[in-house]
Design a protein around this motif. Structure first.
Motif, PDB file in Angstrom:
ATOM      1  N   ALA A 196      83.594  71.707 -20.752  1.00 39.16           N
ATOM      2  CA  ALA A 196      83.081  70.580 -19.804  1.00 39.16           C
ATOM      3  C   ALA A 196      82.184  69.505 -20.662  1.00 39.16           C
ATOM      4  CB  ALA A 196      82.220  70.918 -18.711  1.00 39.16           C
ATOM      5  N   GLY A 197      82.014  68.146 -20.465  1.00 37.68           N
ATOM      6  CA  GLY A 197      81.217  67.466 -21.050  1.00 37.68           C
ATOM      7  C   GLY A 197      81.660  66.501 -22.012  1.00 37.68           C
ATOM      8  N   PHE A 198      83.053  66.488 -22.227  1.00 37.84           N
ATOM      9  CA  PHE A 198      83.509  65.315 -23.290  1.00 37.84           C
ATOM     10  C   PHE A 198      84.038  64.089 -22.817  1.00 37.84           C
ATOM     11  CE2 PHE A 198      84.023  69.264 -25.816  1.00 37.84           C
ATOM     12  CZ  PHE A 198      83.756  68.474 -27.193  1.00 37.84           C
ATOM     13  N   THR A 199      84.118  63.997 -21.442  1.00 38.49           N
ATOM     14  CA  THR A 199      84.385  62.776 -20.892  1.00 38.49           C
ATOM     15  C   THR A 199      83.049  62.132 -20.100  1.00 38.49           C
ATOM     16  OG1 THR A 199      85.269  63.762 -18.761  1.00 38.49           O
ATOM     17  CG2 THR A 199      86.781  63.113 -20.429  1.00 38.49           C
ATOM     18  N   SER A 200      83.251  60.789 -20.102  1.00 34.48           N
ATOM     19  CA  SER A 200      81.997  59.996 -19.519  1.00 34.48           C
ATOM     20  C   SER A 200      82.562  59.160 -18.364  1.00 34.48           C
ATOM     21  CB  SER A 200      81.216  59.323 -20.583  1.00 34.48           C
ATOM     22  OG  SER A 200      81.986  58.173 -20.884  1.00 34.48           O
ATOM     23  N   GLU A 201      81.754  58.291 -17.737  1.00 32.94           N
ATOM     24  CA  GLU A 201      82.144  57.447 -16.745  1.00 32.94           C
ATOM     25  C   GLU A 201      82.968  56.259 -17.034  1.00 32.94           C
ATOM     26  OE1 GLU A 201      80.118  56.679 -12.808  1.00 32.94           O
ATOM     27  OE2 GLU A 201      78.695  58.033 -13.658  1.00 32.94           O
ATOM     28  N   SER A 202      82.947  56.138 -18.671  1.00 39.97           N
ATOM     29  CA  SER A 202      83.682  54.839 -19.153  1.00 39.97           C
ATOM     30  C   SER A 202      85.202  55.493 -19.430  1.00 39.97           C
ATOM     31  CB  SER A 202      83.106  54.567 -20.477  1.00 39.97           C
ATOM     32  OG  SER A 202      83.231  55.901 -21.445  1.00 39.97           O
ATOM     33  N   PRO A 302      77.750  62.424 -23.063  1.00 40.86           N
ATOM     34  CA  PRO A 302      79.175  63.441 -23.445  1.00 40.86           C
ATOM     35  C   PRO A 302      78.996  63.464 -24.891  1.00 40.86           C
ATOM     36  CG  PRO A 302      79.563  61.007 -22.400  1.00 40.86           C
ATOM     37  CD  PRO A 302      77.859  61.357 -22.775  1.00 40.86           C
ATOM     38  N   LEU A 303      79.655  64.966 -25.002  1.00 39.62           N
ATOM     39  CA  LEU A 303      79.921  65.430 -26.373  1.00 39.62           C
ATOM     40  C   LEU A 303      80.681  64.621 -27.439  1.00 39.62           C
ATOM     41  CD1 LEU A 303      80.271  69.112 -25.297  1.00 39.62           C
ATOM     42  CD2 LEU A 303      78.562  68.489 -26.714  1.00 39.62           C
ATOM     43  N   LEU A 304      81.368  63.748 -26.797  1.00 40.02           N
ATOM     44  CA  LEU A 304      82.271  62.891 -27.498  1.00 40.02           C
ATOM     45  C   LEU A 304      81.517  62.030 -28.491  1.00 40.02           C
ATOM     46  CD1 LEU A 304      85.321  62.163 -28.266  1.00 40.02           C
ATOM     47  CD2 LEU A 304      85.039  60.368 -26.394  1.00 40.02           C
ATOM     48  N   LEU A 305      80.285  61.446 -27.956  1.00 38.29           N
ATOM     49  CA  LEU A 305      79.364  60.714 -28.642  1.00 38.29           C
ATOM     50  C   LEU A 305      78.683  61.338 -29.939  1.00 38.29           C
ATOM     51  CD1 LEU A 305      77.491  58.684 -25.803  1.00 38.29           C
ATOM     52  CD2 LEU A 305      79.500  58.089 -26.931  1.00 38.29           C
ATOM     53  N   SER A 306      78.853  62.546 -30.025  1.00 41.00           N
ATOM     54  CA  SER A 306      78.313  63.190 -30.962  1.00 41.00           C
ATOM     55  C   SER A 306      79.107  63.907 -31.732  1.00 41.00           C
ATOM     56  CB  SER A 306      77.119  64.224 -30.333  1.00 41.00           C
ATOM     57  OG  SER A 306      77.706  65.323 -29.466  1.00 41.00           O
ATOM     58  N   ALA A 307      80.207  63.661 -31.873  1.00 42.10           N
ATOM     59  CA  ALA A 307      81.458  64.306 -32.334  1.00 42.10           C
ATOM     60  C   ALA A 307      81.194  64.166 -33.911  1.00 42.10           C
ATOM     61  CB  ALA A 307      82.913  63.876 -32.125  1.00 42.10           C
ATOM     62  N   TYR A 308      80.816  62.897 -34.485  1.00 43.51           N
ATOM     63  CA  TYR A 308      80.718  62.712 -35.774  1.00 43.51           C
ATOM     64  C   TYR A 308      79.465  63.556 -36.532  1.00 43.51           C
ATOM     65  CZ  TYR A 308      76.566  60.084 -34.538  1.00 43.51           C
ATOM     66  OH  TYR A 308      75.206  59.557 -34.096  1.00 43.51           O
ATOM     67  N   GLU A 309      78.526  64.198 -35.556  1.00 34.12           N
ATOM     68  CA  GLU A 309      77.520  64.931 -35.910  1.00 34.12           C
ATOM     69  C   GLU A 309      77.811  66.564 -36.193  1.00 34.12           C
ATOM     70  OE1 GLU A 309      73.789  64.359 -33.724  1.00 34.12           O
ATOM     71  OE2 GLU A 309      74.358  62.373 -33.044  1.00 34.12           O
ATOM     72  N   TYR A 326      92.458  68.228 -22.467  1.00 31.56           N
ATOM     73  CA  TYR A 326      92.581  68.660 -23.680  1.00 31.56           C
ATOM     74  C   TYR A 326      92.370  67.131 -24.407  1.00 31.56           C
ATOM     75  CZ  TYR A 326      97.562  67.516 -24.217  1.00 31.56           C
ATOM     76  OH  TYR A 326      98.630  67.076 -24.173  1.00 31.56           O
ATOM     77  N   GLN A 327      92.760  66.238 -24.062  1.00 29.75           N
ATOM     78  CA  GLN A 327      92.634  64.819 -24.581  1.00 29.75           C
ATOM     79  C   GLN A 327      91.329  64.634 -25.118  1.00 29.75           C
ATOM     80  OE1 GLN A 327      95.005  62.339 -22.122  1.00 29.75           O
ATOM     81  NE2 GLN A 327      96.958  62.949 -22.759  1.00 29.75           N
ATOM     82  N   GLY A 328      90.389  64.907 -24.391  1.00 26.90           N
ATOM     83  CA  GLY A 328      88.952  64.631 -24.833  1.00 26.90           C
ATOM     84  C   GLY A 328      88.633  65.298 -26.176  1.00 26.90           C
ATOM     85  N   ALA A 329      89.170  66.604 -26.171  1.00 26.24           N
ATOM     86  CA  ALA A 329      88.926  67.236 -27.419  1.00 26.24           C
ATOM     87  C   ALA A 329      90.010  66.670 -28.684  1.00 26.24           C
ATOM     88  CB  ALA A 329      89.412  68.644 -27.518  1.00 26.24           C
ATOM     89  N   GLN A 330      90.965  65.968 -28.227  1.00 24.74           N
ATOM     90  CA  GLN A 330      91.841  65.285 -29.408  1.00 24.74           C
ATOM     91  C   GLN A 330      90.922  64.023 -29.644  1.00 24.74           C
ATOM     92  OE1 GLN A 330      95.499  64.694 -27.029  1.00 24.74           O
ATOM     93  NE2 GLN A 330      96.527  65.875 -28.517  1.00 24.74           N
ATOM     94  N   GLU A 331      90.478  63.445 -28.806  1.00 26.96           N
ATOM     95  CA  GLU A 331      89.688  62.170 -29.077  1.00 26.96           C
ATOM     96  C   GLU A 331      88.489  62.643 -30.022  1.00 26.96           C
ATOM     97  OE1 GLU A 331      88.842  58.261 -29.568  1.00 26.96           O
ATOM     98  OE2 GLU A 331      90.591  59.301 -28.685  1.00 26.96           O
ATOM     99  N   ALA A 332      87.716  63.495 -29.671  1.00 24.46           N
ATOM    100  CA  ALA A 332      86.697  64.173 -30.559  1.00 24.46           C
ATOM    101  C   ALA A 332      86.776  64.582 -32.047  1.00 24.46           C
ATOM    102  CB  ALA A 332      85.791  65.408 -29.987  1.00 24.46           C
TER     103      ALA A 332
END
Length: 388
Positions: A196-202, A302-309, A326-332
């Motif tokens: 959980a936690g890869f997608t946001s309200e955006s 969202p975890l996506l925002l910290s993927a670069y870290e 799983y597309q959230g993971a692909q984006e990360a």
């Protein structure tokens, strides 16, 4: 099944202890901490590998903190319920974290297979399962994340662990990822199962949620969410009828409506009893929900925002029918600077490890191939699994 148990009454409140003297039929909510552990023991009776169950003391507060755990007025220490399968003592250590509304017993179909290749340790997060259930006093997303991350870190110190593989399912995946971001030096590899936690309200789907909120039904549900109305509250509110509601859920989700391998009658009965007692016990960790997610299960941070870290190599595992996208993971993965792979398991939904345990085990072994078979650098993906 051979079993060694190191269970004491430490960490139980006087209220819990005194409740033992009242027959469960006379209580509106027929459960107790003792019954959680008893149900856990019954569920794990289907596991053939010997294990040790223990309460790991994490103290009354973080070292150096001016406040005790979560503003508690008590010096009472807290405990993390832990089971350890040490059959492969010299093998890599795999630590498993359950998801929201669950507990470590949900992995009962996996312990034997995983313990054949790993030293396996599974925990009940603070506030869930058989672990201590402090009053939930967090008032923000940051404090709520600290509740889980800091208590897990104190557990790690108490267990004297380092260099382990960390696996988290669903909300447990969110916690595992946040922990690895803060303490990457202890994690060799990260396995996120339907996290959980890869997608946001955006996210594009939030447009539908926004429109739904504008309806009266959406407004009511959003109010309940923000009021921290949880499924567990419904189970408690039904009192002695709660077990039957849980039985209907487990029979439907893992029985007639199962996506994959249906539970046996014995497994279904044991899981139902275990799930009821973990859900009906005192509200604690479950109250994290509104601080971590907004209505619609969109992460507030969202975890996506910290993927670069990201500093730890990561494997994502999803069931083909997982409602987590799983597309959230692909984006990360596009932003990660460490090795990352995404594996999809057929005939499985969000509880991939229950729906298709064989496929799940193959995915975990493949994810950890560099620890298990370091000489095989080009091992191919097991048959039936798909790389996203």
């Amino acid at each position: 099944m051979a079993e060694e148990t190191t269970k004491n009454d430490v960490g139980l409140s006087s209220k819990t202890r005194s409740s033992r003297f009242w027959p469960s039929v006379l209580r509106w909510i027929p459960t107790s901490t003792d019954r959680i552990i008893a149900a856990e023991k019954c569920l794990l009776s289907v596991v053939k590998t010997p294990y040790v169950q223990e309460y790991v003391n994490i103290g009354s507060g973080p070292p150096g903190s001016k406040v005790r755990w979560f503003r508690s007025s008590s010096n009472e220490p807290r405990f993390i319920n832990t089971v350890t399968f040490d059959s492969k003592r010299d093998s890599p250590t795999l630590v498993m974290i359950h998801g929201y509304g669950a507990s470590q017993g949900f992995f009962f179909r996996n312990f034997d297979a995983l313990a054949s290749r790993f030293r396996v340790i599974a925990v009940d997060q603070l506030g869930w399962g058989g672990s201590s259930r402090p009053d939930f006093t967090c008032k923000s997303t940051e404090e709520t994340e600290a509740w889980f991350i800091d208590s897990f870190e104190e557990w790690r110190k108490a267990k004297n662990l380092s260099n382990f593989i960390l696996l988290g399912h669903s909300f447990g995946g969110y916690v595992a990822a946040k922990y690895a971001l803060k303490h990457p030096e202890h994690v060799q590899h990260l396995i996120l199962v339907g996290p959980a936690g890869f997608t946001s309200e955006s996210d594009a789907m939030s447009e539908w949620v926004t429109r739904f909120r504008a309806t009266w039904k959406g407004a009511v549900l959003n109010h309940l969410w923000e009021s921290n109305f949880t499924p567990q509250k419904l189970v408690r509110g039904l009192g002695p009828w709660g077990p039957n509601i849980v039985r209907r859920y487990t029979s439907a989700r893992f029985g007639r409506h199962s996506i994959g391998e249906i539970l046996t009658e014995e497994e279904s009965g044991l899981l139902t009893d275990y799930v009821y007692h973990t859900l009906a016990a005192k509200a604690s960790g479950e109250l994290c929900l509104k601080y971590i997610f907004s209505f619609g299960a969109f992460a507030r941070m969202p975890l996506l925002l910290s993927a670069y870290e990201w500093k730890v190599p990561t494997t994502f595992i999803y069931g083909f029918q997982d409602w987590m996208n799983y597309q959230g993971a692909q984006e990360a993965r596009k932003h990660m600077k460490v090795p990352c792979e995404i594996i999809r398991v057929p005939q499985a939904g969000h509880f991939v490890f229950i729906d298709n345990p064989t496929g799940f085990h193959s995915a975990v072994f493949y994810a950890c191939r560099r620890f298990l078979t370091p000489d095989l650098h080009n091992e191919s993906l097991p048959e039936g699994l798909t790389s996203a």
